[in-house]
Motif scaffolding. Structure first.
Motif: not given
Length: 524
Positions: A162-164, A169-171, A184-191, A194-198
């Motif tokens: 939520s800090k992003i 960028e979130r989308a 079969n896995c979930g992922v949490i994207v950390r702050t 932001e701006g990192k490449r694939v």
């Protein structure tokens, strides 16, 4: 603001210090063989069901059983439970996680006795280390944390920090992770993602998936229960993983193996910063060289001085931490008592925020500030405290001052508060109050050196003594050190060490191993 990390690796323990603008703000100390670290994953057995608590106690190998509440089992507990049986049923071939069938979510209003049985094997992760008389706290919802991402097996969501704030960028991040995440896995994207490449995110995701795969292999091959199947990285690397950013200028390590481990990690997460990791080879203890020892001595203990004679008194009980703010013998402000109280309180807020991080104090903290009559001053103090706590990565909540002048703070507690005893018992008399004549101390040291060289046969060694004693031994053209070298050989090295008390000494061989030279009369 610039950040530096200093890591002191000794024979039995590792200490890590985080400096911001040369000031010590975080300090961690743990034995090399430390176990039950937050993040460790175990295959364990249910020991006892507690229907009244809607919880159970689980044997993870600790002297006290670990606590697992029904609500901490996680929504995907049924999926984990079925898959665990599939993995252990075939010791030769691993059942792929991607093919595992997802089971219905665990009911939120269910009961532990209908879900678990005594002796049942469960896959659990430590979320809180053993504290005082309590065993570890567990969760059944596993996670593998990286710098940018957190992988959650059997999850189905991609969540973005939520800090992003940028919607675009979130989308982007959500769509990107959806396309590359394992089945079969979930992922949490950390702050920090932001701006990192694939490519960077995909590489880390593969590493986390590999950690989960390795965990499954250990579960499959091991029959021992309880069994540690995934070990969290050491705290030095965990601190770098969570805190590392562009402000980091140096990471100093005094051990070659740990140096390589950290350099490899920094190279992986930030290749352009790999040269900030430096191997310290100086003879002076690494903490002394970077002024960490002195800051530890002045920052721990019951009484903390912070500004113009003002000081804090910090008491720790089983239930909470209590902090008392005192103005001490500081000179009074010319603007009157209210201005003086505000000045002392604002300084206390600055120091207290540092102390919370430094000692890793958790649970409930009650602070007794000096009484202030003006509502705007009380509000200013509350805002200052909130601002100071913004750099604290532990979850926390701060309440405004009550009518009694007390501020209440809750802070996430996942491990025991760091308690460093800075009081020194006299190493010569061990508290009895009687010592040999101190003028004979150097004669006593020479006797030890003679025994070490001529009887034990160790020709090269390092003698660590208090800096004042080292200065006395080294003084003059024909110093005591020079006399000893002429008599016993030139491989005698005198090292000043700030951690030692005045008449304390320690001998180390050339490999850095401690040599116990105390006589029986000294250890009574």
């Amino acid at each position: 603001m610039t950040s530096e990390v200093v890591i002191d690796v000794r024979e039995k323990e590792i200490s890590t210090a985080l400096l911001e603008d040369k000031n010590l703000v975080e300090y961690q100390n743990e034995p090399k063989q430390a176990s039950f670290t937050v993040g460790n994953i175990y295959v364990a057995k249910v020991k006892k069901i507690m229907p009244g608590l809607n919880a159970c106690f689980v044997d993870v190998g600790y002297e006290r059983d670990a606590f697992l509440h029904y609500l901490d089992l996680g929504n995907q507990f049924n999926s984990y439970s079925k898959y665990l049986k599939q993995v252990v049923s075939d010791r030769k071939k691993l059942y792929p996680h991607a093919k595992a069938s997802k089971q219905p979510d665990l009911k939120k209003d269910g009961s532990v006795q209908q879900t678990l049985t005594v002796g049942q094997e469960v896959l659990v992760q430590i979320v809180k280390e053993p504290i005082s008389t309590k065993g570890p706290r567990l969760t059944g919802e596993l996670s593998f944390a990286g710098r940018y991402l957190v992988l959650i097996p059997f999850g189905d969501k991609v969540s973005v920090s939520s800090k992003i704030k940028s919607g675009e960028e979130r989308a982007r991040l959500k769509q990107l992770i959806q396309s590359v995440k394992p089945k079969n896995c979930g992922v949490i994207v950390r702050t920090v993602a932001e701006g990192k490449r694939v490519a960077e995110l995909d590489t880390e995701l593969k590493i986390l998936a590999q950690q989960w795969e390795s965990t499954l292999v250990k579960i499959q091959k091991s029959q021992k229960r309880p069994q540690l199947v995934f070990e969290e990285t050491g705290r030095a690397i965990a601190m770098l993983r969570d805190l590392f950013n562009e402000t980091f200028e140096n990471v100093y390590v005094n051990d070659e193996d740990v140096f390589k481990e950290i350099k490899n990690y920094i190279t992986l997460i930030s290749p352009e910063k790999q040269n900030i990791v430096k191997l310290y080879t100086g003879k002076v203890p690494i903490f002394d060289n970077f002024n960490v020892t002195k800051q530890i001595k002045s920052s721990f203990g019951k009484t903390i001085n912070y500004k113009h004679g003002a000081y804090l008194i910090i008491e720790h009980t089983e239930a909470l931490h209590v902090v008392d703010v005192n103005s001490g013998n500081r000179s009074r402000s010319g603007n009157g008592q209210e201005a003086n109280a505000l000045d002392v309180n604002l300084g206390a807020a600055d120091e207290l925020a540092r102390q919370l991080r430094l000692r890793d104090m958790g649970g409930i903290i009650v602070v007794d500030f000096i009484d202030m009559n003006l509502a705007e001053d009380r509000q200013l103090l509350y805002e200052r405290m909130c601002k100071n706590m913004q750099n604290d990565r532990a979850r926390h909540n701060i309440l405004p001052l009550s009518k009694f002048g007390l501020m209440q703070i809750t802070r996430q507690r996942v491990r025991p508060a760091m308690d460093v005893n800075v009081d020194e018992t006299c190493p010569t008399c061990n508290g009895s109050g009687k010592i040999r004549s101190s003028i004979l101390f150097t004669d006593q040291l020479e006797g030890k050196i003679d025994r070490l060289v001529n009887k034990i046969g160790i020709k090269k060694f390092y003698l660590h003594v208090h800096p004042y004693v080292a200065a006395y031994i080294n003084q003059g053209m024909i110093s005591l050190k020079r006399k000893w070298q002429l008599k016993y050989g030139f491989n005698i090295h005198i090292i000043p060490s700030q951690k030692l008390a005045f008449l304390q000494y320690e001998f180390y061989n050339q490999e850095g191993q401690f040599i116990d030279m105390k006589e029986e009369i000294e250890v009574k």
